[in-house]
Design a protein around this motif. Structure first.
Motif, PDB file in Angstrom:
ATOM      1  N   ILE A  34      33.916  29.550  54.116  1.00 57.08           N
ATOM      2  CA  ILE A  34      35.207  29.336  54.767  1.00 57.08           C
ATOM      3  C   ILE A  34      36.003  28.244  54.050  1.00 57.08           C
ATOM      4  CG2 ILE A  34      36.367  28.626  56.891  1.00 57.08           C
ATOM      5  CD1 ILE A  34      34.125  29.904  58.435  1.00 57.08           C
ATOM      6  N   GLY A  35      37.148  28.635  53.540  1.00 56.92           N
ATOM      7  CA  GLY A  35      38.048  27.686  52.892  1.00 56.92           C
ATOM      8  C   GLY A  35      37.504  27.092  51.602  1.00 56.92           C
ATOM      9  N   THR A  36      36.443  27.675  51.071  1.00 57.42           N
ATOM     10  CA  THR A  36      35.802  27.093  49.888  1.00 57.42           C
ATOM     11  C   THR A  36      36.099  27.885  48.626  1.00 57.42           C
ATOM     12  OG1 THR A  36      33.862  28.465  50.278  1.00 57.42           O
ATOM     13  CG2 THR A  36      33.814  26.245  51.218  1.00 57.42           C
ATOM     14  N   GLY A  37      36.645  29.086  48.784  1.00 64.42           N
ATOM     15  CA  GLY A  37      36.860  29.950  47.631  1.00 64.42           C
ATOM     16  C   GLY A  37      35.590  30.729  47.269  1.00 64.42           C
ATOM     17  N   LYS A  38      34.459  30.383  47.930  1.00 57.42           N
ATOM     18  CA  LYS A  38      33.209  31.129  47.684  1.00 57.42           C
ATOM     19  C   LYS A  38      33.150  32.261  48.690  1.00 57.42           C
ATOM     20  CE  LYS A  38      30.326  27.209  46.482  1.00 57.42           C
ATOM     21  NZ  LYS A  38      29.501  26.208  47.150  1.00 57.42           N
ATOM     22  N   THR A  39      33.030  33.472  48.215  1.00 54.36           N
ATOM     23  CA  THR A  39      32.939  34.607  49.134  1.00 54.36           C
ATOM     24  C   THR A  39      31.519  35.132  49.109  1.00 54.36           C
ATOM     25  OG1 THR A  39      35.045  35.179  48.165  1.00 54.36           O
ATOM     26  CG2 THR A  39      34.173  36.726  49.767  1.00 54.36           C
ATOM     27  N   ALA A  40      31.048  35.600  50.267  1.00 54.44           N
ATOM     28  CA  ALA A  40      29.773  36.309  50.250  1.00 54.44           C
ATOM     29  C   ALA A  40      29.992  37.564  49.417  1.00 54.44           C
ATOM     30  CB  ALA A  40      29.377  36.678  51.674  1.00 54.44           C
ATOM     31  N   THR A  41      28.986  38.006  48.680  1.00 53.91           N
ATOM     32  CA  THR A  41      29.183  39.267  47.954  1.00 53.91           C
ATOM     33  C   THR A  41      29.305  40.360  49.016  1.00 53.91           C
ATOM     34  OG1 THR A  41      26.834  39.780  47.858  1.00 53.91           O
ATOM     35  CG2 THR A  41      27.733  38.467  46.036  1.00 53.91           C
TER      36      THR A  41
END
Ligand code: PEP
Length: 261
Positions: free
Chosen positions: A177-184
């Motif tokens: 969330i809000g980190t730019g990291k998405t779950a694949t």
């Protein structure tokens, strides 16, 4: 087939003037898409409380729905600063986001409280979008499913099957969330399938099959199509990208394309 739900969580952004500007931009970007397509996608915006009325007035003629980001578990009375389900319903909200990880983290909301709020929302005809999700430490410790199981059981506790079928669950891994990291897409879909199976075991497969499970966590115009094309991802709860009309419209369009396939 489950209808996709694309929802924008504006968080504590946009005063009344900025809301008017963004809603106008959204109407311009999204309504031509909707009119040119019969594909069923529900589109929802969740501005802050102070912007709900102006947003409602501005979306009357367009297929955008309105939701709040929180509400009280109480009916009415001496709860200074709180907003009730009845108040939200009376201004035209159809949805309310409950138990967002920011509320769990900063306001110490528990599964028990989120459960009480969800039941109160349902009582007043609001659809609760109930958020669940593991932290990075929990994922790395290999306990994602345990955490999700506890959260899902807790937030749906003592609901009837009919009530559960009216809820939306948003799977939002906290680390995304809000980190730019998405779950694949595969990682996310796995958890969605786990949630659906769990609801099937706790209630019934009929309820589980109907349940809308959204993904949230850095969804944007670039990754939406792939996430939304997963078998058990029924929409997105979008933070940052929902504040940019073009990005949000592109996510809506991606949802429509996927739903057509
Ligand atoms: C959210 O706050 O629900 C969210 C998913 O935020 P973002 O899209 O910015 O990660």
């Amino acid at each position: 087939m489950r209808k996709k739900l694309i929802a924008g969580n504006w968080k504590m952004n946009k005063d009344i003037h900025e809301t008017a500007t963004l809603v106008e931009q959204l109407k311009n970007s999204i309504t031509p898409t909707i009119q040119n397509s019969n594909t069923p996608v529900d589109i929802l915006i969740c501005p802050p409380f102070t912007s709900l009325v102006i947003a409602k007035m501005m979306i009357k003629e367009v297929p955008l729905k309105l939701g709040a980001q929180n509400m009280s578990q109480h009916e009415e009375g001496a709860y200074t600063g709180e907003v009730s389900a009845k108040m939200l319903k009376s201004i035209g909200c159809d949805y309310v986001i409950l138990g967002h990880s920011e509320r769990r983290q900063y306001f110490k909301e528990t599964n028990e409280l989120i459960n009480a709020k969800s039941k109160q929302a349902l009582k007043h005809g609001l659809t609760p979008i109930i958020c669940v999700g593991e932290t990075l430490e929990e994922r790395e410790a290999g306990v994602t499913e345990d955490i999700i199981k506890t959260q899902v059981k807790g937030v749906l506790s003592e609901m009837t099957s009919d009530e559960v079928a009216k809820c939306v669950i948003a799977y939002e891994p906290v680390w995304a969330i809000g980190t730019g990291k998405t779950a694949t897409p595969e990682q996310a879909n796995q958890v969605h399938q786990f949630i659906r199976k769990l609801v099937g075991q706790l209630y019934s497969w009929t309820v589980a099959e109907k349940l809308i499970i959204q993904y949230g966590g850095s969804m944007n115009d670039k990754n939406a199509a792939e996430l939304l094309s997963q078998s058990d991802i029924d929409g997105g709860l979008i933070g940052g990208a929902s504040l940019k009309a073009d990005a949000f419209a592109a996510i809506v369009l991606a949802g429509m394309e996927v739903a057509k396939e």
